[in-house]
Design an enzyme around this catalytic site. Sequence first.
Site, short mmCIF file in Angstrom:
data_model
loop_
_atom_site.label_atom_id
_atom_site.label_comp_id
_atom_site.label_asym_id
_atom_site.label_seq_id
_atom_site.Cartn_x
_atom_site.Cartn_y
_atom_site.Cartn_z
N GLN A 1 0.84 -1.20 0.00
CA GLN A 1 0.00 0.00 0.00
C GLN A 1 0.88 1.25 0.00
OE1 GLN A 1 -3.45 -0.71 3.04
NE2 GLN A 1 -1.72 -1.97 3.63
N ASN A 2 2.19 1.05 0.13
CA ASN A 2 3.09 2.18 0.27
C ASN A 2 3.40 2.83 -1.07
OD1 ASN A 2 3.07 1.47 2.91
ND2 ASN A 2 5.10 0.53 2.93
N SER B 1 -2.46 -1.29 9.50
CA SER B 1 -3.42 -1.22 10.60
C SER B 1 -4.72 -1.98 10.33
CB SER B 1 -3.74 0.24 10.92
OG SER B 1 -4.31 0.87 9.79
N HIS C 1 -1.59 1.33 -4.21
CA HIS C 1 -1.96 2.74 -4.01
C HIS C 1 -1.08 3.69 -4.83
CE1 HIS C 1 -4.11 1.79 0.07
NE2 HIS C 1 -4.79 1.40 -0.98
N ASP D 1 6.13 4.73 -1.39
CA ASP D 1 7.59 4.86 -1.50
C ASP D 1 8.13 3.71 -2.35
OD1 ASP D 1 8.39 2.48 0.11
OD2 ASP D 1 7.57 3.58 1.82
P1 OAD Z 1 -1.38 2.93 9.15
O1 OAD Z 1 -0.69 4.17 9.60
O2 OAD Z 1 -2.86 2.93 9.17
O3 OAD Z 1 -0.90 1.69 10.03
C1 OAD Z 1 0.45 1.42 10.24
C2 OAD Z 1 0.56 0.18 11.13
O4 OAD Z 1 1.94 -0.13 11.28
C3 OAD Z 1 -0.02 0.36 12.54
O5 OAD Z 1 -0.80 -0.78 12.88
C4 OAD Z 1 1.23 0.46 13.42
O6 OAD Z 1 1.04 -0.09 14.72
C5 OAD Z 1 2.23 -0.36 12.63
N1 OAD Z 1 3.63 0.05 12.86
C6 OAD Z 1 4.13 1.26 13.16
N2 OAD Z 1 5.46 1.23 13.27
C7 OAD Z 1 5.83 -0.06 13.03
C8 OAD Z 1 7.09 -0.75 13.01
N3 OAD Z 1 8.24 -0.13 13.23
N4 OAD Z 1 7.07 -2.08 12.73
C9 OAD Z 1 5.92 -2.74 12.51
N5 OAD Z 1 4.71 -2.14 12.52
C10 OAD Z 1 4.66 -0.82 12.77
O7 OAD Z 1 -0.81 2.61 7.68
P2 OAD Z 1 -1.40 1.62 6.56
O8 OAD Z 1 -2.08 0.46 7.19
O9 OAD Z 1 -0.32 1.37 5.59
O10 OAD Z 1 -3.87 5.02 1.74
O11 OAD Z 1 -2.47 2.56 5.89
C11 OAD Z 1 -3.22 2.04 4.82
C12 OAD Z 1 -3.60 3.15 3.87
O12 OAD Z 1 -4.24 4.20 4.58
C13 OAD Z 1 -2.41 3.85 3.23
O13 OAD Z 1 -1.92 3.17 2.09
C14 OAD Z 1 -2.97 5.18 2.85
C15 OAD Z 1 -3.69 5.47 4.14
O14 OAD Z 1 -4.74 6.36 4.07
C16 OAD Z 1 -4.16 6.07 0.94
O15 OAD Z 1 -3.66 7.16 1.08
C17 OAD Z 1 -5.15 5.75 -0.15
#
Ligand code: OAD
Length: 230
Positions: free
Chosen positions: A88-89, A174, A106, A91
Site C-alpha cells: 500500500q506504500n 493497521s 496505491h 515509497d
Molecule cells: P497505518 O498508519 O494505518 O498503520 C500502520 C501500522 O503499522 C499500525 O498498525 C502500526 O502499529 C504499525 N507500525 C508502526 N510502526 C511499526 C514498526 N516499526 N514495525 C511494525 N509495525 C509498525 O498505515 P497503513 O495500514 O499502511 O492510503 O495505511 C493504509 C492506507 O491508509 C495507506 O496506504 C494510505 C492510508 O490512508 C491512501 O492514502 C489511499
Amino acid sequence: MQKIVILTGAGISAESGLGTFRDEDGLWVRHRIEDVATPEGFARDPQLVHGFYNARRAQASEARPNPAHQALARLQQSAPGEVVIVTQNVDSLHEAAGARGVLHMHGRLSGALCATCGHRWPAPAKMQPEDACPACGARATRPDVVWFGEIPHHMDEIWQHLDAADLFAAIGTSGQVYPAAAFGQEAARAGAHTVQLNLDPADNARDFAEHRHGPASKIVPAWVEEILGA
Ligand code: OAD
C-alpha cells in the site's frame, strides 16, 4: 513449492524514517484526508495537494530500506517458490532493497499522471498545478497515487494471487483501509496459512491464524530466516 503473498503497509517503512498514517503524530493526525487525499480535495486546492505530495516525495527520496525491506527481497530471491509483494506504500523502498515485480496498489510518489488523458511519466521532484502533460498538453497533472474514493491498482491480479496463496503475511498495516484490510480473510478462505506481523495487534487481527508483534526491522528478518531455514 509454496506460493507466498505479502502485503505491506506504512509500518514497514516507519524505521526508514517515513511516517505512518494513524499512529500518534501520523500523517492523518496532522492533515485532513478530505483535503489532501481525495479527488475533491485536489479539485478544490491543487497547490495544497501538490505541496503535500512534494514534501512526501522529498522525504521518500532521502529514505533508505531497512532490514525488513531487505529480508523480503532476500526471501523473494531465495525461496524455492513464488513470492509476491503487494504494497500500500507509495515509497520505493522495496525496489531499493532489490525486490522485483512489487504491486503498488496505491500508486507511487515517483509517478505523475494526467487526469485528462491518463498518460503516465516519471514525476519531477516538485509537481505544480501549472505543469502540462507531455502527451496531451492539459494542465491537469497529478501524483500517480490512489486517493480515497478511487479504485486501487492491480486488483484482479492481487485477488488471483490471494486465491492461489499457501502463505499470506500482512506486515505493518493497521487493517483499517479496504480492500487491503480484507486480504487476510480472502487468503484464509482460499486455504492459506495467515500471519500478521505488526508492532501491535491490528484492527483485523482476528482474521489471522498467527501473530508476531514488534518492530518490523526485527520480526520480519526473523520470520524470513525461519522460512528459508525450514
Ligand atoms: P497505518 O498508519 O494505518 O498503520 C500502520 C501500522 O503499522 C499500525 O498498525 C502500526 O502499529 C504499525 N507500525 C508502526 N510502526 C511499526 C514498526 N516499526 N514495525 C511494525 N509495525 C509498525 O498505515 P497503513 O495500514 O499502511 O492510503 O495505511 C493504509 C492506507 O491508509 C495507506 O496506504 C494510505 C492510508 O490512508 C491512501 O492514502 C489511499
